[in-house]
Design an enzyme around this catalytic site. Structure first.
Site, short mmCIF file in Angstrom:
data_model
loop_
_atom_site.label_atom_id
_atom_site.label_comp_id
_atom_site.label_asym_id
_atom_site.label_seq_id
_atom_site.Cartn_x
_atom_site.Cartn_y
_atom_site.Cartn_z
N GLY A 10 0.87 -1.19 0.00
CA GLY A 10 0.00 0.00 0.00
C GLY A 10 0.89 1.22 0.00
N ALA A 12 0.44 4.44 -1.18
CA ALA A 12 -0.03 5.83 -1.30
C ALA A 12 0.87 6.65 -0.37
CB ALA A 12 -1.48 5.92 -0.89
N VAL A 13 0.59 7.93 -0.22
CA VAL A 13 1.58 8.80 0.44
C VAL A 13 2.07 8.26 1.79
CG1 VAL A 13 2.05 11.13 1.19
CG2 VAL A 13 0.43 10.74 -0.61
N VAL A 75 -3.32 0.52 3.74
CA VAL A 75 -4.35 0.80 2.74
C VAL A 75 -5.55 1.39 3.46
CG1 VAL A 75 -3.55 -1.02 1.18
CG2 VAL A 75 -5.33 -1.54 2.84
N ASN A 103 -5.87 3.97 9.79
CA ASN A 103 -6.75 4.43 10.87
C ASN A 103 -7.95 3.50 10.98
OD1 ASN A 103 -5.75 6.63 12.26
ND2 ASN A 103 -6.50 8.13 10.77
N SER A 129 0.55 8.40 13.87
CA SER A 129 0.15 9.80 13.77
C SER A 129 1.31 10.68 13.35
CB SER A 129 -0.38 10.31 15.11
OG SER A 129 -0.71 11.69 14.99
N LYS A 184 -5.11 5.48 19.27
CA LYS A 184 -4.99 6.41 18.14
C LYS A 184 -6.32 7.12 17.89
CE LYS A 184 -3.44 8.63 14.56
NZ LYS A 184 -4.41 8.94 13.61
N HIS A 187 -6.60 9.74 20.43
CA HIS A 187 -5.68 10.81 20.01
C HIS A 187 -6.39 11.73 19.02
CE1 HIS A 187 -3.10 12.42 16.83
NE2 HIS A 187 -2.16 12.59 17.75
N ASN A 188 -7.07 11.14 18.04
CA ASN A 188 -7.75 11.96 17.04
C ASN A 188 -8.92 12.72 17.65
OD1 ASN A 188 -5.98 10.71 15.29
ND2 ASN A 188 -7.47 10.58 13.65
N GLU A 191 -7.48 15.54 19.24
CA GLU A 191 -7.09 16.45 18.14
C GLU A 191 -8.31 17.32 17.73
OE1 GLU A 191 -5.03 14.39 14.85
OE2 GLU A 191 -6.47 15.30 13.48
N TYR A 192 -9.48 16.68 17.61
CA TYR A 192 -10.69 17.44 17.26
C TYR A 192 -10.95 18.51 18.32
CZ TYR A 192 -12.68 14.32 13.59
OH TYR A 192 -12.94 13.60 12.44
N ARG A 448 -37.15 10.05 38.08
CA ARG A 448 -37.18 8.64 37.63
C ARG A 448 -38.02 7.79 38.57
NH1 ARG A 448 -32.60 5.99 37.96
NH2 ARG A 448 -32.99 4.58 36.23
C1 6PG Z 1 -2.76 12.01 12.53
C2 6PG Z 1 -4.06 12.58 12.07
C3 6PG Z 1 -4.57 11.85 10.89
C4 6PG Z 1 -5.56 12.66 10.09
C5 6PG Z 1 -6.96 12.49 10.53
C6 6PG Z 1 -7.80 13.73 10.42
O1 6PG Z 1 -2.75 11.63 13.69
O2 6PG Z 1 -1.81 11.97 11.76
O3 6PG Z 1 -5.00 12.51 13.08
O4 6PG Z 1 -5.02 10.63 11.32
O5 6PG Z 1 -5.19 13.97 9.97
O6 6PG Z 1 -7.44 11.52 9.65
O7 6PG Z 1 -9.11 13.34 10.49
P1 6PG Z 1 -10.33 14.16 9.99
O8 6PG Z 1 -10.30 14.14 8.49
O9 6PG Z 1 -11.48 13.41 10.55
O10 6PG Z 1 -10.19 15.56 10.52
#
Ligand code: 6PG
Length: 478
Positions: A10, A12-13, A75, A103, A129, A184, A187-188, A191-192, A448
């Protein structure tokens, strides 16, 4: 030719950059892609960076690997990952290791791990990540799967991982089966939350002080030299300072304000609901993205909904900027505390025995949420590995206390001015909920019991009770 120590399929980048990272670190890497073109172009463009063995077919790929074979699959999550695994397995031997570095959703990883374990194959779901650049120069890596597989895999992954300032690799065995992909995912989710909080800080500075994106970018760049020092603040400063070549306007003003998402934030919230882990910051951030994308509703509402808001009247500009900074820091502490709680809840639920301090350590560099702040979290868990919540660690308790009045001012100013700050305000509510002597949950228990005889406990006696609401309203023991 010498056999490869690791294979990547796989290209891709992300896969391509991981393969290059292995090669640059002295490993012989077998590389394969469904359409061989990508494999050839990798070798053409980067063959000089190390030892690659280009493989046209999966059979060649498997034959090129030393045993136990260690294969990284990079992939698309879901069906494509299953398809590659299904094609690989018949060609492998017991003891070989498949690493899914995409992911993947952790329940898929648990399913795949269980199925492959039956066949004697080690399946490792590894969170990676750091985006494209991280994959090439050193990502944070969160491998799960059988501990035994880490003996072979660990040294390879640790070599290519980012290194913290003290030299520790940002990679460790997270726990069995889906633990790596779970961590992970959280982690995301964090990140959000982090991104939303930074976005809210931007809105408040823009609306409150009428600053330009460039000026806010400069403020963020300045914040990046202190406690808030982080990759996400750094990139936000860059984004805000960017001018659109076509219009000459700030780029951020010509970008459509609808946030995309690939799903990891949503998965985090779904899992949090299942675990009963209140990750309010992550949830608000995920919902804020959803609200932003409700184009039709937003247009309809903009026409109709009253504001009854008053303008910001800020006399002390520097004081307001500092308030927003402190509110951002405090809200960020809450978001991370909640994420670490969710990891603990999942660890208990699935028997993963995850060490939260180790997770903070491997997020210090390489990953998207890398920040100076992670050092503080690492230290907090070093002081007490069983912290009830990060918020009670003396450092964080003090840090939040120091910014508390500012946080309250900012949230109330946002509400008065009608500027949405869902993550700032829900984080403050969460903080106040945790510290409250009494919560209105007692009222909910009463409700309740009234309509469903669901019973309640008393503060002054053991046992479970029910009031005969439709009778004489005496209390009985249930
Ligand atoms: C990382 C990022 C990576 C990616 C996410 C963003 O840890 O390298 O989190 O996994 O940037 O897929 O997700 P969204 O497209 O849901 O913002």
């Amino acid at each position: 030719m010498a056999l490869a120590q690791i294979g990547v399929t796989g290209l891709a980048v992300m896969g391509r950059n991981l393969a290059r990272n292995f090669a640059r670190n002295g490993f012989t890497v077998a590389v394969h892609n469904r359409s061989p073109q990508k494999m050839h172009s990798l070798i053409e463009d980067h063959g000089s960076e190390g030892e690659f063995i280009g493989c046209e077919s999966l059979q060649d790929f498997v034959d090129a690997l030393a045993q136990p074979r260690t294969i990284v699959v990079m992939v698309q999550a879901g069906g494509p990952t299953d398809a590659v695994i299904d094609a690989l397995v018949p060609l492998l031997d017991k003891g070989d290791i498949i690493v899914d570095a995409g992911n993947a959703h952790f329940p898929d990883t648990r399913r795949r791990e269980a199925a492959l374990r039956e066949q004697g194959i080690h399946f490792v779901g590894a969170g990676v990540s750091g985006g494209e650049e991280g994959a090439l120069l050193g990502p944070s890596i969160m491998p799960g799967g059988p501990a035994e597989s880490y003996e072979t895999l660990g040294p390879i992954l640790e070599k290519i991982a980012a290194k913290a300032e003290d030299g520790t690799p940002c990679c460790t065995h997270v726990g069995p089966d889906g633990a790596g992909h779970f961590v992970k995912m959280v982690h995301n989710g964090i990140e959000y939350a982090d991104m939303q909080l930074i976005g809210e800080a931007y809105s408040l500075l823009r609306e409150g002080l009428n600053l330009s994106p460039k000026e806010i970018g400069d403020i963020f760049a300045d914040w990046n030299t202190g406690d808030l020092d982080s990759f996400l603040i750094e990139v936000t400063a860059e984004v805000l300072k960017q001018t659109d070549a076509k219009t000459g306007k700030p780029l951020v003003d010509v970008i459509v304000d609808e946030a995309g998402q690939k799903g990891t934030g949503r998965w985090t919230v779904q899992s949090a609901l299942d675990l009963g882990a209140p990750v309010t910051g992550i949830a608000e951030a995920t919902f804020a993205r959803a609200i932003s994308s409700q184009r039709a509703q937003r247009e309809a509402a903009r026409e109709v909904l009253a504001a009854n808001a008053s303008d910001f009247h800020i006399k002390d500009r520097a004081g307001f900027i500092e308030d927003v900074r402190l509110a951002l820091y405090a809200s960020k502490v809450v978001a991370y505390a909640q994420g670490f709680d969710q990891i603990q809840a999942a660890s208990d639920e699935y028997g993963w025995d995850i060490n939260r301090g180790d997770m903070a350590k491997i997020w210090r560099e390489g990953c998207i949420i890398r920040a100076r702040f992670l050092d503080r979290i690492t230290e907090a868990y070093e002081r007490d590995a069983d912290l009830a919540t990060l918020l009670v660690d003396p450092y964080f308790a003090d840090a939040v206390a120091g910014g508390l009045s500012a946080w309250r001012r900012v949230v109330s100013q946002a509400a008065l001015a009608g500027v949405p700050a869902p993550a700032f305000s829900s984080s403050l509510s969460y903080y106040d909920s945790l510290r409250a002597e009494r919560l209105p949950a007692a009222v909910i228990q009463g409700q309740r019991d009234f309509f469903g005889a669901h019973t309640y406990k008393r503060v002054d006696a053991e046992g479970t009770f029910h009031t005969l609401w439709s009778g004489d309203r005496t209390e009985v023991e249930a």
